[in-house]
Write a protein that holds these residues in place. Structure first.
Motif, PDB file in Angstrom:
ATOM      1  N   VAL A   4       2.817   7.495   3.428  1.00  0.00           N
ATOM      2  CA  VAL A   4       3.459   6.935   2.234  1.00  0.00           C
ATOM      3  C   VAL A   4       2.917   7.666   1.023  1.00  0.00           C
ATOM      4  N   LEU A   5       3.824   8.142   0.172  1.00  0.00           N
ATOM      5  CA  LEU A   5       3.457   8.837  -1.057  1.00  0.00           C
ATOM      6  C   LEU A   5       3.771   7.928  -2.239  1.00  0.00           C
ATOM      7  N   GLN A  31     -17.353  13.970  14.533  1.00  0.00           N
ATOM      8  CA  GLN A  31     -16.491  14.502  15.579  1.00  0.00           C
ATOM      9  C   GLN A  31     -15.123  13.828  15.592  1.00  0.00           C
ATOM     10  N   GLN A  32     -14.931  12.873  14.687  1.00  0.00           N
ATOM     11  CA  GLN A  32     -13.679  12.128  14.667  1.00  0.00           C
ATOM     12  C   GLN A  32     -12.882  12.437  13.401  1.00  0.00           C
ATOM     13  N   ASN A  33     -11.591  12.207  13.493  1.00  0.00           N
ATOM     14  CA  ASN A  33     -10.721  12.335  12.331  1.00  0.00           C
ATOM     15  C   ASN A  33     -10.887  11.087  11.462  1.00  0.00           C
ATOM     16  N   VAL A  34     -11.445  11.249  10.271  1.00  0.00           N
ATOM     17  CA  VAL A  34     -11.769  10.087   9.440  1.00  0.00           C
ATOM     18  C   VAL A  34     -10.950  10.032   8.163  1.00  0.00           C
ATOM     19  N   TYR A  35     -10.062  10.997   7.930  1.00  0.00           N
ATOM     20  CA  TYR A  35      -9.339  11.053   6.655  1.00  0.00           C
ATOM     21  C   TYR A  35      -8.081  10.188   6.729  1.00  0.00           C
ATOM     22  N   GLY A  36      -7.977   9.264   5.774  1.00  0.00           N
ATOM     23  CA  GLY A  36      -6.850   8.335   5.770  1.00  0.00           C
ATOM     24  C   GLY A  36      -5.909   8.511   4.604  1.00  0.00           C
ATOM     25  N   ALA A  37      -6.205   9.452   3.674  1.00  0.00           N
ATOM     26  CA  ALA A  37      -5.351   9.654   2.504  1.00  0.00           C
ATOM     27  C   ALA A  37      -5.625  11.010   1.879  1.00  0.00           C
ATOM     28  N   LEU A  88      -1.625   9.537  -4.714  1.00  0.00           N
ATOM     29  CA  LEU A  88      -2.083   9.509  -3.331  1.00  0.00           C
ATOM     30  C   LEU A  88      -0.947   9.565  -2.329  1.00  0.00           C
ATOM     31  N   LEU A  89      -1.235  10.190  -1.207  1.00  0.00           N
ATOM     32  CA  LEU A  89      -0.444  10.077   0.017  1.00  0.00           C
ATOM     33  C   LEU A  89      -1.358   9.402   1.023  1.00  0.00           C
ATOM     34  N   VAL A  90      -0.907   8.320   1.647  1.00  0.00           N
ATOM     35  CA  VAL A  90      -1.797   7.520   2.498  1.00  0.00           C
ATOM     36  C   VAL A  90      -1.210   7.311   3.885  1.00  0.00           C
ATOM     37  N   LYS A  91      -2.117   7.087   4.841  1.00  0.00           N
ATOM     38  CA  LYS A  91      -1.750   6.484   6.112  1.00  0.00           C
ATOM     39  C   LYS A  91      -1.779   4.973   5.898  1.00  0.00           C
ATOM     40  N   MET A  98      -7.956   5.248  -4.371  1.00  0.00           N
ATOM     41  CA  MET A  98      -8.058   4.247  -3.316  1.00  0.00           C
ATOM     42  C   MET A  98      -9.105   3.231  -3.711  1.00  0.00           C
ATOM     43  N   GLU A  99      -8.687   1.984  -3.849  1.00  0.00           N
ATOM     44  CA  GLU A  99      -9.631   0.931  -4.202  1.00  0.00           C
ATOM     45  C   GLU A  99     -10.580   0.653  -3.046  1.00  0.00           C
TER      46      GLU A  99
END
Length: 515
Positions: free
Chosen positions: A345-346, A378-384, A434-437, A449-450
């Motif tokens: 979502v943008l 080692q994990q994908n941590v980016y959510g936005a 922002l563009l977010v998951k 991001m709050e």
């Protein structure tokens, strides 16, 4: 002898009197007892709610007969002999009465439903199959004095319903309750809701702000409707359809804040939509406060094509009583309504264009950047993704840079192609977008991001990869020196301008609007 005759007559008379009295009492009891029983049944029937059918007085104890329960033949005969609906007119009257029950249910009955909520996942209760996705429904309805509810969204991850509400500021916390329903006429199941404040805008002080009421739902139970009320209310004033996710799925949905009467520029709107579509947006969500006629015609045209979705946003109080037509509420509604519906979502305004330097598709760019692994993890941590802001001023003279479609850009007022002078970049978190998951968000703000849900972090996009161009009609004090020329957007002119031109000509022909 005469005295014996008199005695005999008196004795016979007294016997007849006793016999008459006894007969009268027996007759009265015989015919009056069923009517008393019928009246008792009728009184209990008037208390009937949901799955309670009738109550029979038996040895000073009341037994409740429910659907599917077993009864003795005697009890069945009593019920059949003393029905409270002897004709169709009374039957219809009671049906109408039961339809009104959810809105006038006494507190004591609702509490009784609350007590048996956990055990109600069988016969009585909510649907046990996941409902298909329907057109999104949201509308402001009253909860309590100065408290209004807008939408109800089912959350798959934690089996709950998230209700968006507007509350007064300052807001003294109150207890909220949710009534989950399988239909509008269902009494439903009352449960305690959890209130969550959405942070204020940080710009000015207003009389209203927004928040959520979270309503837990038992696993494998799916309410079709929900009502929300405060503890002091005996019955709810609202009923909303619960919005469920489902196909078709979008890769990228773009959310715009509430559109109001100040915006009338059809050319800028079409330029924004066609440009964003070119860069990978599948769906646009608009919140309609008061859209001018020509803008409304254009958006309805796109909506018929399945590209735009408009949501009613008629605030229940004057717009100056909440920040920017309720922007904090609308962006949260938009993001959470896309859970299970859109991958990304943008959030950006109509006068803002995210311009990639290399990738044409913003969705492709998000796939690449958000799947980047943090060096320490080692994990994908980016959510936005956070896109930095730069201002492009429209009140200055047009660019001297020449390109093949410049004539059409001027003719059709595609101003974004004609102004290349930009300010210095604003730092991250300052006028950024922002563009977010959606699944990574707990609370979001207009420019940052709050609060992420646990485990997620922000990826700040380098201006060398993509930049948010903010086109301003007037001078903005946040436009920073030094200024420089940026021709990045013009490199897309040969692909974009013909698309925008064709769309504008088509809209003028079909809708009769001026361009």
């Amino acid at each position: 002898m005469q005295q014996l005759k008199i005695t005999a007559v008196l004795t016979i008379g007294m016997c007849l009197v006793y016999l008459l009295i006894y007969s009268t009492v027996s007759y009265t009891t015989l015919f009056r007892r069923p009517s008393i029983l019928a009246a008792q049944i009728s009184r209990h029937h008037n208390k009937t709610r949901g799955d309670i059918i009738v109550s029979v007085q038996k040895n000073k104890d009341s037994s409740v007969i429910q659907p599917g329960s077993k009864h003795s033949r005697q009890e069945a005969n009593i019920i059949n002999r003393n029905k409270t609906t002897p004709n169709k007119r009374n039957t219809e009257r009671i049906k109408q009465m039961l339809k009104r029950v959810p809105y006038n249910a006494p507190e004591i009955l609702i509490k009784s439903q609350e007590r048996r909520f956990d055990a109600s996942v069988g016969e009585d209760a909510l649907g046990s199959t996941f409902p298909p996705r329907k057109p999104y429904k949201g509308d402001f309805q009253q909860v309590d004095v100065r408290i209004f509810i807008y939408s109800a969204i089912y959350q798959i991850a934690n089996s709950s319903v998230r209700a968006l509400i507007l509350v007064p500021e300052p807001f003294k916390p109150v207890s909220f309750f949710c009534i989950l329903k399988r239909s509008t006429s269902h009494l439903g199941h009352r449960i305690k809701g959890q209130f969550q404040h959405i942070p204020p805008s940080r710009w000015g002080v207003y009389k209203n702000r927004c928040g959520f009421v979270h309503c837990p739902v038992p696993p494998n139970s799916y309410p079709e409707f929900i009502s929300v009320l405060t503890a002091r209310m005996s019955s709810p004033l609202n009923v909303l359809a619960v919005n469920y996710p489902g196909p078709p799925y979008n890769r990228l949905t773009r959310c715009y804040p509430a559109v109001h009467g100040n915006f009338t520029d059809v050319n800028t709107l079409v330029t924004a939509l066609e440009t964003s579509r070119y860069f990978g947006t599948d769906k646009f969500l608009f919140y309609n406060y008061s859209i001018p006629e020509d803008i409304n015609k254009v958006l309805l045209h796109y909506e018929r094509e399945g590209i735009v979705e408009m949501r009613n946003w008629k605030l229940p109080f004057p717009p100056d009583q909440i920040h920017y037509w309720g922007q904090m509420a609308s962006i949260h509604d938009c993001v959470f309504s896309q859970l299970g519906v859109a991958k990304y979502v943008l959030l950006a305004d109509i006068d803002e264009i995210i311009v990639p330097k290399k990738n044409v598709s913003i969705a492709d760019l998000a796939d690449r950047l958000l799947n980047t692994r943090k060096p320490t993890s080692q994990q994908n941590v980016y959510g936005a993704l956070m896109f930095q802001n730069a201002f492009f001023i429209l009140y200055e003279n047009e660019t001297k840079y020449m390109f093949s479609e410049k004539k059409d850009a001027k003719k059709f007022k595609m101003n974004a192609f004609l102004h290349t002078n930009r300010s210095r970049l604003n730092p991250p978190n300052y006028r950024s977008k922002l563009l977010v998951k959606p699944e990574a968000v707990n609370l979001i703000h207009v420019h940052l991001m709050e609060e992420f849900l646990p485990g997620w972090e922000m990826y700040v996009v380098s201006p060398e990869v993509a930049l948010m161009h903010h086109y301003r009609e007037g001078k903005d004090n946040q436009s920073l020196n030094p200024w420089s020329q940026d021709f990045t957007f013009i490199k897309y002119s040969s692909s974009l301008i013909p698309k925008i031109k064709d769309r504008l000509i088509s809209l003028q022909s079909e809708l009769g609007i001026q361009i």
